[in-house]
Design an enzyme around this catalytic site. Structure first.
Site, short mmCIF file in Angstrom:
data_model
loop_
_atom_site.label_atom_id
_atom_site.label_comp_id
_atom_site.label_asym_id
_atom_site.label_seq_id
_atom_site.Cartn_x
_atom_site.Cartn_y
_atom_site.Cartn_z
CG ASP A 1 6.58 7.34 13.76
OD1 ASP A 1 6.46 8.57 13.91
OD2 ASP A 1 7.67 6.80 13.50
CE LYS B 1 13.94 12.57 12.18
NZ LYS B 1 14.26 11.59 13.21
NE ARG C 1 20.39 3.45 35.54
CZ ARG C 1 19.92 2.52 36.39
NH1 ARG C 1 18.74 1.95 36.16
NH2 ARG C 1 20.59 2.19 37.45
CE1 TYR D 1 14.41 6.74 9.73
CE2 TYR D 1 14.22 5.77 11.92
CZ TYR D 1 14.97 6.42 10.95
OH TYR D 1 16.28 6.73 11.21
#
Length: 391
Positions: free
Chosen positions: A180, A205, A61, A114
């Site tokens: 973005d 993507k 982590r 988005y």
């Protein structure tokens, strides 16, 4: 400095000769042996405090070597000092919002963006008070002393508006700007070159590119990366090393994939403009006063995404999606295959209806993520689907 394609092939592989490997090592360890407690304690403090690495990774982590190599590779492509990877693009967005909430409660957001990003911000879920604008010219006038962040997406999702990053940064002054840049990728646009503080990618993507990875990254300087690593360690929104491995594997072909798909998109956009069943096409390659100026300056090409509005509204759009055979009717984008989806009913479904209407997200709007298939096969598929949709 190596050119982009050379960097894409070799970045993140700097230690391979010393390791005597050719492919990226996949480290799946969840924990790491601690031979020296003092070294372990110091490493723990460093990693929790946001340092990029330490003598001992301690726990997955906090740090993973496979993830770190992928981060280094993406930072090299984006031209930033650092990259921090997360389990998804939304996890990456959330990390920035949680960090910036410590600096002020007001955030300025330029619509459209988005749908889930819009929803996350609109609900105030991360402790911020969002103020939405639809014109970048409004940003300077809407700044407050407590403004902690300005958020834009360019090209915007789903209408492909291009936003002048340099102008937004100038208007924001000392307030950090998050861009973005998922639609553009670092192949076509590098926002830090125009003054942006944070560059967000849904790595699901184009960076992944094959529809088999969910991931998100924030690219920025070292100072802004450190608290983002602290957020990641505290919230557990880490990228799995196998996903990082797959991302790293896909980067050498990123430029080839984007350029091949972009060539297809340019052909399809021009043909869709002339089709009688299509009311409007949104694509940066179709020159207008804004996009025509920014393609070639801010973006090196118009990209692979477009949107088009079919005559007949929702029913025609639904028929078209049900009729495609080569293309896949599905959300997401940036894969090697062509995907088509309905923003109003899917990716932007949670956005307020008035906002959708104001930002051009109509019932007849479809978003097309063009892949690398033969363009004539894609056009033939669109022709037959448009014929059925307009029947």
């Amino acid at each position: 400095m190596p050119r982009f394609q050379t960097t894409a092939v070799h970045a993140g592989r700097e230690d391979f000769n010393a390791l005597c490997v050719h492919a990226p090592p996949l480290d799946l360890s969840t924990t790491y042996p601690i031979a020296d407690l003092d070294v372990g304690s110091a490493s723990f403090d460093a990693l929790v405090g946001g340092q990029a690495n330490a003598a001992n990774p301690i726990y997955a982590r906090l740090h993973n070597p496979t993830v770190a190599r992928t981060e280094n590779a993406i930072a090299a492509l984006e031209g930033t000092e650092a990259c921090v990877a997360y389990a998804s693009g939304m996890a990456a967005m959330t990390a920035v919002l949680l960090d910036r909430a410590q600096h002020g409660k007001h955030v300025l957001v330029l619509r459209p963006l988005y749908g889930t990003s819009d929803h996350l911000l609109a609900t105030g879920m991360c402790g911020l008070e969002p103020e939405f604008v639809t014109d970048a010219a409004e940003i300077a006038a809407r700044l407050r002393p407590e403004t902690a962040l300005v958020v834009i997406e360019t090209p915007s999702n789903p209408t492909l508006n291009l936003i002048d990053i340099r102008a937004v940064v100038a208007a924001a002054g000392k307030v950090p700007v998050l861009v973005d840049s998922t639609f553009a990728t670092p192949v076509l646009q590098r926002p830090v070159e125009f003054g942006a503080t944070y560059v967000l990618h849904s790595a699901t993507k184009f960076l992944g590119g094959h529809g088999d990875v969910i991931a998100g990254v924030i690219c920025c300087d070292d100072a802004h990366a450190a608290p983002l690593r602290t957020v990641r360690a505290a919230t557990g929104a880490l990228l799995h090393p196998l996903a990082a491995y797959l991302l790293h594997r896909g980067l050498p072909t990123l430029k080839l994939r984007v350029e091949a798909a972009q060539a297809n998109a340019q052909v399809l956009a021009q043909r869709l403009v002339e089709h009688p069943a299509v009311a409007k096409v949104f694509y940066p390659g179709l020159k207008d006063a804004v996009n025509g100026q920014l393609v070639g300056q801010q973006m090196s090409g118009p990209g692979t995404l477009m949107a088009f509005e079919v005559r007949g509204g929702h029913d025609a759009a639904a028929k078209l999606m049900a009729s495609v055979k080569v293309m896949t009717a599905a959300v997401s984008l940036g894969s090697v295959d062509t995907l088509i989806q309905h923003p109003a009913g899917l990716t932007h479904r949670m956005v307020d209806e008035k906002v959708k209407a104001a930002t051009g997200i109509t019932p007849g709007l479809l978003r097309l993520s063009v892949g690398i298939e033969d363009v004539e096969d894609l056009w033939d598929d669109l022709l037959q689907a448009l014929s059925r949709a307009s029947a």
